[in-house]
Write an enzyme that holds these catalytic residues in place. Structure first.
Site, PDB file in Angstrom:
ATOM      1  N   ARG A 193       0.846  -1.208   0.000  1.00  0.00           N
ATOM      2  CA  ARG A 193       0.000   0.000   0.000  1.00  0.00           C
ATOM      3  C   ARG A 193       0.875   1.250   0.000  1.00  0.00           C
ATOM      4  O   ARG A 193       0.512   2.288  -0.555  1.00  0.00           O
ATOM      5  CB  ARG A 193      -0.937   0.005   1.222  1.00  0.00           C
ATOM      6  CG  ARG A 193      -1.753   1.297   1.338  1.00  0.00           C
ATOM      7  CD  ARG A 193      -2.874   1.177   2.354  1.00  0.00           C
ATOM      8  NE  ARG A 193      -2.400   0.845   3.678  1.00  0.00           N
ATOM      9  CZ  ARG A 193      -1.944   1.741   4.570  1.00  0.00           C
ATOM     10  NH1 ARG A 193      -1.867   3.027   4.252  1.00  0.00           N
ATOM     11  NH2 ARG A 193      -1.556   1.348   5.758  1.00  0.00           N
ATOM     12  N   LYS A 202      -8.535   3.598 -19.502  1.00  0.00           N
ATOM     13  CA  LYS A 202      -8.886   3.945 -20.875  1.00  0.00           C
ATOM     14  C   LYS A 202      -7.660   3.851 -21.795  1.00  0.00           C
ATOM     15  O   LYS A 202      -7.111   2.790 -21.969  1.00  0.00           O
ATOM     16  CB  LYS A 202      -9.525   5.332 -20.889  1.00  0.00           C
ATOM     17  CG  LYS A 202     -10.617   5.551 -19.821  1.00  0.00           C
ATOM     18  CD  LYS A 202     -11.742   4.552 -19.879  1.00  0.00           C
ATOM     19  CE  LYS A 202     -12.943   4.925 -19.023  1.00  0.00           C
ATOM     20  NZ  LYS A 202     -12.707   5.111 -17.600  1.00  0.00           N
ATOM     21  N   TYR A 250     -17.039  14.692 -16.938  1.00  0.00           N
ATOM     22  CA  TYR A 250     -17.471  13.316 -16.715  1.00  0.00           C
ATOM     23  C   TYR A 250     -18.459  13.263 -15.552  1.00  0.00           C
ATOM     24  O   TYR A 250     -18.245  13.891 -14.510  1.00  0.00           O
ATOM     25  CB  TYR A 250     -16.237  12.461 -16.426  1.00  0.00           C
ATOM     26  CG  TYR A 250     -16.506  11.090 -15.868  1.00  0.00           C
ATOM     27  CD1 TYR A 250     -17.345  10.196 -16.528  1.00  0.00           C
ATOM     28  CD2 TYR A 250     -15.899  10.671 -14.693  1.00  0.00           C
ATOM     29  CE1 TYR A 250     -17.582   8.932 -16.027  1.00  0.00           C
ATOM     30  CE2 TYR A 250     -16.128   9.410 -14.177  1.00  0.00           C
ATOM     31  CZ  TYR A 250     -16.975   8.545 -14.850  1.00  0.00           C
ATOM     32  OH  TYR A 250     -17.206   7.296 -14.331  1.00  0.00           O
ATOM     33  N   ASP A 299      -8.240  16.725 -16.447  1.00  0.00           N
ATOM     34  CA  ASP A 299      -8.454  15.317 -16.762  1.00  0.00           C
ATOM     35  C   ASP A 299      -8.090  15.128 -18.229  1.00  0.00           C
ATOM     36  O   ASP A 299      -8.787  15.612 -19.120  1.00  0.00           O
ATOM     37  CB  ASP A 299      -9.918  14.954 -16.492  1.00  0.00           C
ATOM     38  CG  ASP A 299     -10.204  13.467 -16.686  1.00  0.00           C
ATOM     39  OD1 ASP A 299      -9.458  12.814 -17.449  1.00  0.00           O
ATOM     40  OD2 ASP A 299     -11.181  12.971 -16.100  1.00  0.00           O
TER      41      ASP A 299
END
Length: 375
Positions: free
Chosen positions: A39, A189, A92, A164
């Site tokens: 982590r 993406k 978005y 973005d």
């Protein structure tokens, strides 16, 4: 025996071993010298972050478990309770849902700026405003933000610009080079590119902000897993080639769709009649991405017949894989908006978004033409 792999192996481990307390103290005394717990950092997630950082020309980056985690990390790196953010209205749907439903609950408020007012932010700014969030190419109508101009406006008002860059990728546009402060991606993406990874990334222009991103990633548990990181790094290796093919195919399809009687409008910045075509050409290095939207009749039956008739464009609520797909913004990505907001943004019943893949373009054209024929 010395092993020198050409490709970084998958470090599928949650923890790393130490010889003794001395080595443990070295971990804390020399940050980045070794690993403790995945982590906090893992060779695979660090490799992905470093490669995205290099592509975007940043001072540091983190890899996250999703694009939504990347948006969250970017906003938390700049904001705390009592702060206010500006967000482009063309955004978005997940970004607006995060701001409206969760960050508002934490005391971070938001105002939305219509596209035509993006360069006149002063009336929207409050004493607690910290940043503007926008997209390089907007989702789903492919409006193009002038990032250099926007960065100047933001910095003149003491705001950070957070971009973005998912739809464009750093192959087309590098927002940090145009003045942005942070850039984020849904790595799911284009960066990964094969519809088999869920991941995100955030890159900062400033080293102090990059360190803050790292802290947020660790403490909020946003760090990407080793396997997903490895797959995303593999995808990155063909990004330049894929973006060229995505862009080539999408332009050919956009030009063809303009001639189809059943298509009322085509939204693609590569078309000369797109309102920001010249900006897109300059800012996108002559490429325009593989995303486009079309407007059919505002009739659910017409849209359903088109979706069912498509063979090369399966209906899938995501985008940017090597295989083409289509999606329906009104029912998926922008479903949470009010009907009034949807109408204002032009997200109507007939709007369909196409994610153009890298298949032979003649096959894609033939499929769309036969799907549109009976409408």
């Amino acid at each position: 025996m010395h092993i020198h792999p050409k490709i970084t192996p998958i470090y599928q481990t949650s923890v790393f071993k130490f010889e003794d307390l001395t080595e443990l103290e070295l971990y804390f005394g020399e940050p980045g010298s070794r690993y403790l717990y995945s982590r906090n950092g893992n060779p695979n997630s660090d490799e992905l972050a470093d490669k995205v950082n290099e592509l975007e020309g940043g001072a540091g980056a983190i890899a996250t478990g999703s694009g939504m985690a990347a948006i969250l990390a970017a906003l938390l790196a700049c904001c705390q309770t009592g702060d206010h953010v500006l967000c482009a209205a063309d955004i978005y749907g997940g970004s607006s849902s995060l701001l409206n439903q969760e960050l508002s609950r934490l005391g971070i408020t938001v105002s939305y700026v219509p596209f035509e007012l993006l360069y006149d932010l002063a009336p929207f700014v409050q004493s607690t405003t910290r940043l503007l969030l926008c997209e390089t190419l907007s989702n789903p109508l492919l409006r193009v933000a002038d990032l250099r101009r926007l960065a100047d406006v933001c910095h003149g008002l003491g705001l950070k610009l957070v971009v973005d860059n998912t739809f464009a990728s750093p192959i087309l546009t590098r927002p940090l080079a145009l003045g942005a402060d942070l850039v984020l991606h849904s790595v799911t993406k284009y960066l990964s590119g094969h519809s088999d990874v869920t991941a995100g990334a955030v890159v900062a222009a400033d080293a102090a902000v990059a360190a803050r991103l790292k802290q947020i990633g660790v403490l909020f548990g946003l760090t990407l897993s080793p396997m997903e990181s490895w797959l995303a790094v593999r995808g990155l290796k063909t990004l330049r080639l894929r973006m060229r093919e995505h862009s080539h195919n999408a332009l050919a399809i956009a030009e063809c769709l303009q001639r189809q009687p059943a298509v009322r409008a085509v939204y693609y910045p590569g078309l000369p009649d797109h309102p920001q075509h010249e900006l897109a050409r300059e800012q996108g290095a002559g490429q325009f991405s593989g995303m486009l939207s079309i407007l059919l009749a505002d009739d659910v039956d017409v849209v359903n017949r088109f979706i069912r008739a498509c063979r090369r464009f399966p209906f899938a609520p995501s985008l940017a894989g090597v295989d083409s797909s289509l999606s329906y913004p009104l029912g998926t990505s922008h479903r949470s908006l009010t009907p009034e907001q949807q109408q204002e943004l032009g997200i109507t019943v007939g709007l369909v978004r196409l994610s153009v893949g890298v298949e032979p373009v003649e096959d894609l054209l033939a499929d769309l033409e036969q799907a549109l024929k009976g409408l």
